[in-house]
Write a protein that holds these residues in place. Sequence first.
Motif, short mmCIF file in Angstrom:
data_model
loop_
_atom_site.label_atom_id
_atom_site.label_comp_id
_atom_site.label_asym_id
_atom_site.label_seq_id
_atom_site.Cartn_x
_atom_site.Cartn_y
_atom_site.Cartn_z
N MET A 1 27.30 42.18 39.07
CA MET A 1 27.85 43.49 39.40
C MET A 1 29.22 43.31 40.04
O MET A 1 29.44 42.42 40.84
CB MET A 1 26.91 44.22 40.34
N HIS A 2 30.12 44.19 39.67
CA HIS A 2 31.47 44.14 40.21
C HIS A 2 31.47 44.65 41.65
O HIS A 2 30.85 45.66 41.96
CB HIS A 2 32.42 44.99 39.37
N LYS A 3 32.18 43.95 42.50
CA LYS A 3 32.29 44.36 43.89
C LYS A 3 33.61 45.05 44.17
O LYS A 3 33.73 45.83 45.10
CB LYS A 3 32.15 43.15 44.82
N TYR A 4 34.62 44.75 43.34
CA TYR A 4 35.96 45.28 43.58
C TYR A 4 36.53 45.88 42.31
O TYR A 4 36.14 45.51 41.21
CB TYR A 4 36.89 44.18 44.09
N ILE A 5 37.50 46.78 42.51
CA ILE A 5 38.20 47.40 41.39
C ILE A 5 39.68 47.46 41.73
O ILE A 5 40.05 47.71 42.88
CB ILE A 5 37.65 48.81 41.08
N THR A 6 40.52 47.20 40.74
CA THR A 6 41.96 47.31 40.92
C THR A 6 42.37 48.72 40.53
O THR A 6 42.12 49.16 39.40
CB THR A 6 42.71 46.27 40.07
N LYS A 7 42.98 49.41 41.47
CA LYS A 7 43.41 50.79 41.24
C LYS A 7 44.71 50.80 40.43
O LYS A 7 45.34 49.78 40.23
CB LYS A 7 43.63 51.50 42.58
N ARG A 8 45.13 51.96 39.97
CA ARG A 8 46.35 52.07 39.17
C ARG A 8 47.58 51.64 39.95
O ARG A 8 48.55 51.16 39.38
CB ARG A 8 46.52 53.50 38.67
N ASN A 9 47.55 51.80 41.27
CA ASN A 9 48.70 51.42 42.10
C ASN A 9 48.69 49.93 42.46
O ASN A 9 49.53 49.46 43.20
CB ASN A 9 48.75 52.26 43.37
N GLY A 10 47.70 49.18 41.95
CA GLY A 10 47.63 47.75 42.18
C GLY A 10 46.77 47.34 43.35
O GLY A 10 46.48 46.16 43.53
N LEU A 11 46.36 48.28 44.19
CA LEU A 11 45.51 47.96 45.32
C LEU A 11 44.10 47.62 44.85
O LEU A 11 43.60 48.21 43.89
CB LEU A 11 45.44 49.13 46.30
N VAL A 12 43.47 46.69 45.53
CA VAL A 12 42.10 46.31 45.21
C VAL A 12 41.19 46.93 46.27
O VAL A 12 41.43 46.80 47.46
CB VAL A 12 41.93 44.77 45.20
N GLU A 13 40.17 47.64 45.81
CA GLU A 13 39.25 48.34 46.70
C GLU A 13 37.81 47.98 46.33
O GLU A 13 37.55 47.45 45.25
CB GLU A 13 39.42 49.85 46.58
N ASP A 14 36.90 48.30 47.23
CA ASP A 14 35.48 48.14 46.93
C ASP A 14 35.12 49.05 45.76
O ASP A 14 35.57 50.19 45.69
CB ASP A 14 34.62 48.52 48.13
N PHE A 15 34.31 48.52 44.85
CA PHE A 15 33.85 49.31 43.72
C PHE A 15 32.78 50.29 44.20
O PHE A 15 31.87 49.93 44.93
CB PHE A 15 33.27 48.40 42.64
N ASN A 16 32.92 51.55 43.79
CA ASN A 16 31.98 52.59 44.19
C ASN A 16 31.65 53.44 42.96
O ASN A 16 32.45 54.28 42.54
CB ASN A 16 32.60 53.45 45.30
N ALA A 17 30.47 53.23 42.40
CA ALA A 17 30.06 53.95 41.19
C ALA A 17 29.96 55.46 41.43
O ALA A 17 30.09 56.25 40.49
CB ALA A 17 28.74 53.42 40.66
N GLN A 56 38.15 40.88 36.00
CA GLN A 56 38.41 41.80 37.11
C GLN A 56 38.37 43.24 36.58
O GLN A 56 38.97 43.56 35.57
CB GLN A 56 39.77 41.52 37.75
N LEU A 57 37.66 44.07 37.29
CA LEU A 57 37.52 45.48 36.90
C LEU A 57 38.76 46.26 37.33
O LEU A 57 39.32 46.02 38.39
CB LEU A 57 36.28 46.04 37.59
N ASN A 58 39.19 47.17 36.47
CA ASN A 58 40.29 48.07 36.84
C ASN A 58 39.96 49.48 36.35
O ASN A 58 39.04 49.68 35.56
CB ASN A 58 41.63 47.56 36.29
N VAL A 59 40.72 50.43 36.84
CA VAL A 59 40.45 51.84 36.56
C VAL A 59 40.50 52.12 35.06
O VAL A 59 39.69 52.88 34.54
CB VAL A 59 41.44 52.74 37.34
N GLU A 60 41.44 51.50 34.36
CA GLU A 60 41.57 51.75 32.92
C GLU A 60 40.33 51.29 32.16
O GLU A 60 39.87 51.97 31.24
CB GLU A 60 42.82 51.06 32.37
N LYS A 61 39.77 50.13 32.55
CA LYS A 61 38.55 49.65 31.89
C LYS A 61 37.39 50.62 32.12
O LYS A 61 36.61 50.89 31.21
CB LYS A 61 38.16 48.27 32.42
#
Length: 70
Positions: A1-17, A56-61
Amino acid sequence: MHKYITKRNGLVEDFNADKITEAILRAGKETGEFGESTAKEITAKAVEALNKDREQLNVEKVQDMVELVL
């Protein structure tokens, strides 16, 4: 399970489904097509598919996967 996500602005945050569910729910309510239970089902299917990808998970994915599930 992914713990983090890269936002569009490049910041990495905790993943929250729950954020995915909220966005899907807003879209469902806007179109009148579905409610909370369906939004949760769509989220679960998208997260399950995303968990198979080890990159790495990102918003676009996430957005692309939700569109595929829909």
